[in-house]
Design a protein around this motif. Structure first.
Motif, short mmCIF file in Angstrom:
data_model
loop_
_atom_site.label_atom_id
_atom_site.label_comp_id
_atom_site.label_asym_id
_atom_site.label_seq_id
_atom_site.Cartn_x
_atom_site.Cartn_y
_atom_site.Cartn_z
N SER A 34 23.11 10.07 -1.42
CA SER A 34 22.96 11.51 -1.68
C SER A 34 22.69 12.44 -2.98
N ALA A 35 22.59 11.30 -4.04
CA ALA A 35 21.85 12.85 -5.11
C ALA A 35 20.60 12.66 -5.03
N ASP A 36 19.79 13.24 -5.45
CA ASP A 36 18.10 13.12 -5.39
C ASP A 36 17.05 12.35 -6.79
N ARG A 37 16.43 13.09 -6.50
CA ARG A 37 16.06 11.61 -7.25
C ARG A 37 16.21 12.23 -8.81
N ALA A 38 15.76 12.76 -9.19
CA ALA A 38 16.70 12.94 -10.53
C ALA A 38 17.37 13.01 -11.13
N LEU A 39 18.68 12.57 -10.30
CA LEU A 39 20.15 12.34 -10.27
C LEU A 39 19.59 10.64 -10.41
N SER A 40 19.32 10.40 -9.32
CA SER A 40 19.22 9.08 -9.53
C SER A 40 18.49 8.01 -10.35
N ASP A 41 17.71 8.67 -10.61
CA ASP A 41 16.71 8.08 -12.03
C ASP A 41 18.20 7.57 -13.39
N ALA A 42 18.68 9.16 -14.04
CA ALA A 42 19.45 9.12 -14.92
C ALA A 42 20.29 8.19 -14.74
N ARG A 43 21.12 8.41 -13.75
CA ARG A 43 22.52 7.15 -13.69
C ARG A 43 22.23 5.71 -13.41
N MET A 44 20.93 6.02 -12.13
CA MET A 44 20.36 4.37 -12.00
C MET A 44 19.92 3.49 -13.50
N GLY A 45 19.44 4.75 -14.43
CA GLY A 45 18.80 4.39 -15.83
C GLY A 45 19.89 4.28 -17.10
N ALA A 46 20.70 5.35 -16.79
CA ALA A 46 21.88 4.91 -17.67
C ALA A 46 23.02 3.48 -17.56
N ALA A 47 23.31 3.02 -16.25
CA ALA A 47 23.85 2.33 -16.36
C ALA A 47 23.03 1.14 -15.94
N GLY A 48 22.34 1.16 -16.60
CA GLY A 48 20.87 -0.15 -16.80
C GLY A 48 20.46 -1.19 -16.06
N LEU A 49 20.95 -0.20 -14.65
CA LEU A 49 20.53 -1.01 -13.23
C LEU A 49 18.69 -1.21 -12.84
N PRO A 50 18.10 -1.74 -12.43
CA PRO A 50 16.61 -1.67 -11.70
C PRO A 50 16.43 -0.21 -10.78
N MET B 116 24.99 22.89 -9.22
CA MET B 116 26.00 20.96 -9.78
C MET B 116 25.23 19.34 -9.99
N LEU B 117 23.76 19.91 -9.66
CA LEU B 117 22.68 18.35 -9.72
C LEU B 117 22.09 18.67 -11.26
N GLU B 118 21.96 19.55 -11.18
CA GLU B 118 21.34 19.70 -12.70
C GLU B 118 22.71 19.69 -13.70
N ALA B 119 23.50 19.89 -13.75
CA ALA B 119 24.50 19.43 -14.30
C ALA B 119 25.24 18.46 -14.58
N GLU B 120 24.56 17.88 -13.12
CA GLU B 120 25.15 15.85 -13.25
C GLU B 120 24.60 15.15 -13.76
N THR B 121 23.23 15.94 -13.67
CA THR B 121 21.57 14.08 -14.24
C THR B 121 21.79 15.17 -15.80
N ALA B 122 22.29 16.14 -16.40
CA ALA B 122 22.41 16.50 -17.76
C ALA B 122 24.25 15.20 -18.32
N ASP B 123 24.92 15.13 -17.38
CA ASP B 123 25.50 14.93 -17.89
C ASP B 123 25.98 13.20 -17.67
#
Length: 220
Positions: free
Chosen positions: A110-126, A76-83
């Motif tokens: 509750s996200a892991d580091r990879a997912l938090s990187d992906a989502r914060m980056g996608a949202a344009g947040l520091p 699930m984490l892999e799928a969410e990180t890729a999407d």
């Protein structure tokens, strides 16, 4: 509308639903998982927010071996990180995060580091300098471990911290940690946070004269 003022030494921020709107991805991934396991997807979506994936699966399939939940959680984490299609900042989040620059704050997700990187980056947040992710804790929200660890890493007592959260699990965790909780978004108000706001446009952040943080919150 009611205006509330809170003072804190540090802020602890959930990610999904609080500063990042990832509901579109969460719904896609969890609907698919629920359907694969013969569950009602609408009912499943009522409990997914705030927890780590394996903990959600344990709620939905209480008799299932936990090792299978952990295996599915990794997928699930892999799928969410890729999407990241549809991942955007919560209204007001860019200005809110900009106002926190130089003030003590941490991400507690509750996200892991990879997912938090992906989502914060996608949202344009520091990304905050301090973050507590799934790899950092032994227990998922609603356990308070993540928030207590965030406070400790910032060097503050729990009573001096304010949590920003959107979910029942997260609000419960913040309260269990002995912290005040600002509930953000449509899910939050039903779970009795100390203060509830529709989004982060209702929150003004300032540095207090004593070096702390002054929050002016317009409820609703």
């Amino acid at each position: 509308m009611t205006t509330t003022t809170l003072t804190a030494r540090a802020l602890l921020l959930d990610m999904d639903g609080t500063i990042v709107n990832s509901d579109a991805v969460v719904e896609r991934c969890w609907r698919r998982w629920a359907e694969e396991h013969g569950l009602d997807a609408d009912e499943a979506l009522k409990v997914v927010h705030g927890r780590q994936g394996y903990a959600t699966m344990a709620v939905l399939l209480p008799d299932r071996p936990m090792e299978l939940n952990h295996e599915d959680n990794r997928r699930m984490l892999e799928a969410e990180t890729a999407d990241i299609d549809g991942v955007v900042p919560v209204p007001g989040a860019p200005a809110f995060m900009a106002a926190l620059a130089g003030l003590p704050h941490a991400l507690v997700t509750s996200a892991d580091r990879a997912l938090s990187d992906a989502r914060m980056g996608a949202a344009g947040l520091p990304m905050p300098a301090v973050r507590v992710t799934a790899e950092s804790v032994g227990a998922s929200k609603p356990d308070p471990e993540g928030f207590l660890k965030g406070a400790a890493e910032l060097g503050f007592d729990a009573r001096d911290c304010v949590v920003f959260e959107d979910s029942e699990a997260g609000i419960t965790a913040g309260k269990a940690a002995g912290m005040r909780v600002v509930g953000v978004g449509p899910r939050a108000a039903a779970h009795a946070p100390d203060v509830a706001v529709a989004d982060l446009t209702r929150v003004r952040v300032q540095a207090a004269p004593d070096g702390g943080i002054l929050l002016t919150i317009t409820e609703g």
